[in-house]
Design an enzyme around this catalytic site. Structure first.
Site, short mmCIF file in Angstrom:
data_model
loop_
_atom_site.label_atom_id
_atom_site.label_comp_id
_atom_site.label_asym_id
_atom_site.label_seq_id
_atom_site.Cartn_x
_atom_site.Cartn_y
_atom_site.Cartn_z
N ALA A 137 55.22 124.60 45.85
CA ALA A 137 56.06 125.48 45.22
C ALA A 137 56.33 124.90 43.86
O ALA A 137 56.49 123.59 43.68
CB ALA A 137 57.19 125.80 45.73
N GLY B 113 53.41 123.53 49.92
CA GLY B 113 52.80 124.78 49.79
C GLY B 113 51.53 124.83 49.37
O GLY B 113 50.78 125.64 49.87
N GLU C 131 50.09 124.01 52.82
CA GLU C 131 49.99 125.06 53.78
C GLU C 131 48.90 126.15 53.27
O GLU C 131 48.44 126.88 54.37
CB GLU C 131 51.44 125.55 53.58
CG GLU C 131 52.60 124.63 54.34
CD GLU C 131 53.91 125.39 54.17
OE1 GLU C 131 54.38 125.19 52.76
OE2 GLU C 131 54.69 125.72 54.98
N GLU D 207 58.55 118.70 51.73
CA GLU D 207 59.85 119.58 51.69
C GLU D 207 60.94 119.05 51.91
O GLU D 207 61.86 119.19 51.14
CB GLU D 207 59.51 121.04 52.18
CG GLU D 207 58.64 122.03 51.76
CD GLU D 207 57.04 121.67 52.12
OE1 GLU D 207 56.77 120.73 52.89
OE2 GLU D 207 56.27 122.64 52.05
#
Ligand code: A1D88
Length: 259
Positions: A64, A109, A112, A132
């Site tokens: 992100a 992310g 992910e 994170e």
């Protein structure tokens, strides 16, 4: 088409390039673009496989865009969590084979996204982490669910709770990736694998993928066997099943219809 996710089609394979320099970070716009492109690819009967990679040599994706989180409130967090969920759920549910060509850092992310693909190939300089918690967040795009499935709870906890970053060699050892290739060769390796997938019946692949993925939703072993039988019978309603068997008997290559 969004510039943040570049789409190229080569025969039956779609190549999606995350293109948000410098670190190929995810934003609401790039996540929406990914969801839209995967939905379009699902409707394109000529596409049997997709490969996701990052633009440049250093980053697959750093996750992100942390700049957007600095002053974020609950509404923004909710929107981003939803966008991540929609995009990566779409990727997971893609009816063909999906391969992440991890050409550099895959963080948060970014990892992910790779975890939402069926197969992961990493370049030898790639580094992977779910960091994170080091910035006061948590993986909200499937990381806590998908990572233990692949590497077991121990290594998942090392990465998620202890912030451990793994290089490509370690990722291969723990089952986070299935192949490591020299730097600059992940896309080529992924395309080669995808070409193999394109020789399989796309109808069979969609059903096989559904069966393998169903185990993650906690269905019982015996329900899995029942589903196998049902989907096996369903294949006999497809043109691909007739084509596959007849092509074998005629000693020729099958011409798949993806229906
Ligand atoms: C649900 C999902 C949640 C999440 O994904 S949360 C985010 C999780 N990701 C991270 O925490 C990774 C953050 N990035 C890093 O830790 C580092 O990067 C790396 C270790 C991956 C690479 O370090 P180095 O080689 O020193 O590169 P560099 O100078 O840090 O990065 C190049 C430029 O890219 C920007 N950048 C990197 N990652 C992000 C990010 N996630 N959000 C926003 N910007 C990022 C930097 O700031 C910098 O930019 P400039 O050159 O202007 O200083």
């Amino acid at each position: 088409m969004s510039d943040l996710i570049q789409l190229e089609k080569r025969d039956h394979i779609a190549i999606l390039t995350i293109a948000n320099p410098p670190a190929n970070t995810w934003t609401a716009d790039s996540l929406a673009a990914l969801a839209r492109i995967v939905a379009e690819l699902n409707d394109d009967r000529n596409i049997y496989a997709l490969v996701v990679t990052g633009q440049g040599e250093k980053f697959f994706s750093a996750g992100a865009d942390l700049k957007t989180f600095a002053d974020g409130d609950r509404a923004m967090a909710n929107e981003m969590a939803q966008r991540f969920g929609e995009a990566f759920a779409a990727l997971t549910a893609f009816r063909g084979v999906s391969i992440a060509a991890i050409n550099g850092y895959a963080m948060g992310g970014g990892l992910e996204c790779a975890l939402s693909c069926d197969i992961r190939i990493a370049e030898e300089h790639a580094q992977m982490a779910l960091p994170e918690a080091s910035v006061g967040l948590l993986p909200c795009a499937g990381g806590t669910q998908n990572l233990p499935w692949l590497v077991g709870e121990g290594w998942a906890k090392r990465m998620i709770l202890c912030g451990e970053r793994v290089d490509a060699a370690k990722a291969l050892q723990i089952g986070l990736v299935e192949e490591v290739v020299p730097s600059g060769q992940a896309l080529e390796a992924a395309l080669k694998l995808a070409e193999g997938a394109c020789k399989q019946s796309p109808s069979s692949i969609a059903s096989c993928k559904q069966l393998v993925m169903s185990a993650r939703d906690g269905r019982s072993h015996s329900d899995g066997w029942r589903m196998e039988r049902e989907l096996f019978v369903e294949l006999f309603h497809t043109e691909d099943q007739k084509e596959g068997v007849n092509a074998f008997l005629d000693k020729r290559k099958p011409q798949w219809k993806n229906r």
